[in-house]
Scaffold this active site. Structure first.
Site, PDB file in Angstrom:
ATOM      1  N   GLY A   1       0.973  -1.130   0.055  1.00 21.59           N
ATOM      2  CA  GLY A   1       0.045   0.064  -0.038  1.00 21.59           C
ATOM      3  C   GLY A   1       0.919   1.225  -0.051  1.00 21.59           C
ATOM      4  O   GLY A   1       0.423   2.229   0.449  1.00 21.59           O
TER       5      GLY A   1
ATOM      6  N   GLY B   1      -0.316   5.025  -0.854  1.00 14.31           N
ATOM      7  CA  GLY B   1      -1.347   5.830  -0.080  1.00 14.31           C
ATOM      8  C   GLY B   1      -0.724   6.749   0.743  1.00 14.31           C
ATOM      9  O   GLY B   1       0.409   7.329   0.473  1.00 14.31           O
ATOM     10  N   GLN B   2      -1.542   7.415   1.668  1.00 13.01           N
ATOM     11  CA  GLN B   2      -1.233   8.741   2.408  1.00 13.01           C
ATOM     12  C   GLN B   2       0.075   8.440   3.211  1.00 13.01           C
ATOM     13  O   GLN B   2       0.917   9.362   3.237  1.00 13.01           O
ATOM     14  CB  GLN B   2      -2.284   9.082   3.163  1.00 13.01           C
ATOM     15  CG  GLN B   2      -2.441  10.455   3.824  1.00 13.01           C
ATOM     16  CD  GLN B   2      -3.254  10.841   4.940  1.00 13.01           C
ATOM     17  OE1 GLN B   2      -3.916   9.899   5.580  1.00 13.01           O
ATOM     18  NE2 GLN B   2      -3.235  11.997   5.089  1.00 13.01           N
TER      19      GLN B   2
ATOM     20  N   TYR C   1     -13.897  -1.563   8.835  1.00 13.78           N
ATOM     21  CA  TYR C   1     -12.288  -1.071   8.970  1.00 13.78           C
ATOM     22  C   TYR C   1     -11.838  -1.518  10.462  1.00 13.78           C
ATOM     23  O   TYR C   1     -10.869  -1.855  10.450  1.00 13.78           O
ATOM     24  CB  TYR C   1     -12.386   0.437   8.404  1.00 13.78           C
ATOM     25  CG  TYR C   1     -10.851   1.031   8.749  1.00 13.78           C
ATOM     26  CD1 TYR C   1     -10.030   0.573   7.949  1.00 13.78           C
ATOM     27  CD2 TYR C   1     -10.775   1.797   9.656  1.00 13.78           C
ATOM     28  CE1 TYR C   1      -8.732   1.195   8.112  1.00 13.78           C
ATOM     29  CE2 TYR C   1      -9.641   2.635   9.823  1.00 13.78           C
ATOM     30  CZ  TYR C   1      -8.742   2.292   9.431  1.00 13.78           C
ATOM     31  OH  TYR C   1      -7.337   2.627   9.290  1.00 13.78           O
TER      32      TYR C   1
HETATM   33  N1  SER Z   1      -8.289   8.006   9.213  1.00 11.05           N
HETATM   34  C1  SER Z   1      -8.929   6.843   9.489  1.00 11.05           C
HETATM   35  C2  SER Z   1     -10.211   6.804   8.942  1.00 11.05           C
HETATM   36  O1  SER Z   1     -10.943   8.049   8.877  1.00 11.05           O
HETATM   37  C3  SER Z   1      -8.652   6.311  10.696  1.00 11.05           C
HETATM   38  O2  SER Z   1      -7.735   5.342  10.897  1.00 11.05           O
HETATM   39  O3  SER Z   1     -10.778   5.894   8.149  1.00 11.05           O
END
Ligand code: SER
Length: 315
Positions: free
Chosen positions: A7, A10-11, A136
Site C-alpha cells: 500500500g 497511499g497517504q 475497517y
Molecule cells: N483516518 C482513518 C479513517 O478515518 C482512521 O484510521 O478511516
C-alpha cells in the site's frame, strides 16, 4: 537494510518512503498501481488479496522488514464491506503468512482509533474492550490480535501503532477523519470548505511527520522493552471548529461551514475523543512534537507548494 512496503502509494507511504530513504534503506514499494521506479525505490504491482502474489514477491525480494500499509479506510469500507474484509483481513493474513514462511525479521502494522467503539473513557487507554462499529475497525482489531499471536506463537516480530487520523500534504482515501485535512486543502485551494462533521466533533489527530517518526521509533525499539505488540500514540484532539480557527489564522478569510454526513459523523462519534498513550511513552519513549498550530504553520506552505506544482488534491 531492505524494506518492503504494501500500500505504498497511499497517504502514509509517500512520507514513510521519504523517511526510510533518508535513513539509507533500500525500498521495494508495492501497490495496486505502482509508480515509476527510482534509484532508491523499486516499485512493483501487488494486490495483497492475492496470497500467491504476496508470497512470491516476499520470496523474490527477501526483505528484512515489511511495513504493511495496504488498507481500505473506514468510510469506503462501509460502502464496500466485502472489499474492506478482503484487503484488510485476508490481505493481512497473506502478509503475515508470507513474512513468517519466508523468514522476514519484522512486520510493522498500522492500526487505528477505529478499533474502538462507542462508550469510551476520555482519554482512551490501550486496554479497553474493543467494540468497533465499522468493517475497517473490525478488521484492524483482528489484525492487531493476529500481530499479537504471530509475535507470541509464530516467531515473527510484529509491532504496530494505533494511529489517530493522520494529516499531511497528500490526500487520504475514504477516511472519516478526512474533514480535518480538507479544511487545509480546500482552505488554500478555494478559500472555503463545507465539513461533513459537526463543529464540536473531537477525535484524535496527528501530523504525519509525528506518525512516521512513531512508526520508525517503534520499529527500532529494543524488543525487551516492549510489553505489547500494538500501542496507542496520541498527537492532539481539537474540536473541528478549533481546526477551522487554526486554518483561519494561517489562511485569512477562509470560510468553513458544517453539514454533517450521517455515515461519517456516526463513525466519528463512535471513536475516542482523545488517546491515552502512556504505554508507548513508558516502553519506547514516544512523544509527539507537533501541536495543532505548529502543524498548521508547517502544513499550509506545503499544500500551497503542491497546488502550485499542479497537484489536483480534489476529493
Ligand atoms: N483516518 C482513518 C479513517 O478515518 C482512521 O484510521 O478511516
Amino acid at each position: 537494510m531492505k524494506i518492503l512496503m504494501t500500500g505504498a502509494g497511499g497517504q502514509i507511504g509517500s512520507d514513510l518512503i521519504t523517511a526510510l530513504v533518508a535513513q539509507g534503506h533500500s525500498i521495494v514499494a508495492t501497490d495496486l498501481k505502482p509508480r515509476p521506479s527510482t534509484p532508491e525505490v523499486a516499485w512493483r504491482g501487488l494486490d495483497v488479496v492475492d496470497g500467491a502474489a504476496v508470497d512470491r514477491i516476499i520470496a523474490e525480494e527477501a526483505p528484512e522488514v515489511v511495513y504493511h500499509l495496504a488498507a481500505i479506510l473506514s468510510a469506503t469500507g462501509e460502502k464496500n464491506p466485502a472489499l474492506a474484509y478482503a484487503v484488510n483481513q485476508t490481505g493481512t493474513w497473506n502478509v503475515l503468512e508470507a513474512c513468517r514462511t519466508r523468514g522476514v525479521r519484522q512486520l510493522m502494522f498500522c492500526s487505528s482509533i477505529a478499533v474502538y467503539g462507542p462508550g469510551l473513557p476520555d482519554p482512551t487507554p490501550d486496554d479497553v474492550g474493543l467494540r468497533p462499529t465499522t468493517m475497517y475497525g473490525v478488521t484492524k482489531a483482528a489484525g492487531e490480535m493476529l500481530c499479537e499471536y504471530y509475535r507470541a506463537k509464530r516467531g515473527l516480530d510484529c509491532r504496530g501503532v494505533r494511529f489517530p487520523g493522520l494529516i499531511s500534504a497528500s490526500l487520504p482515501g475514504g477516511g472519516s477523519t478526512d474533514y480535518a485535512l480538507f479544511m487545509y486543502v480546500d482552505g488554500v485551494r478555494v478559500g472555503s470548505y463545507q465539513a461533513f462533521a459537526r463543529p464540536d466533533t473531537r477525535v484524535p489527530l496527528m501530523y504525519m511527520p509525528d506518525g512516521v517518526r512513531g512508526l520508525l521509533e517503534l520499529a527500532a525499539a529494543p524488543a525487551d522493552k516492549l510489553t505489547r505488540a500494538i500501542y496507542n500514540i496520541a498527537g492532539f484532539s481539537p474540536r473541528a471548529d478549533e481546526i477551522a480557527a487554526s486554518v483561519g489564522r494561517a489562511v485569512p478569510g477562509v470560510t468553513i461551514t458544517y453539514q454533517p454526513d450521517p455515515l461519517r459523523q456516526g463513525i466519528l462519534d463512535s471513536w475516542p475523543r482523545a488517546l491515552d498513550d502512556t504505554c508507548a511513552r513508558a516502553d519506547w519513549g514516544w512523544a509527539p512534537r507537533y501541536t495543532l498550530d505548529q502543524m498548521t504553520v508547517d502544513l499550509v506552505p506545503k499544500i500551497r507548494e503542491l497546488l502550485s506544482g499542479g497537484a489536483k488534491l480534489t476529493h
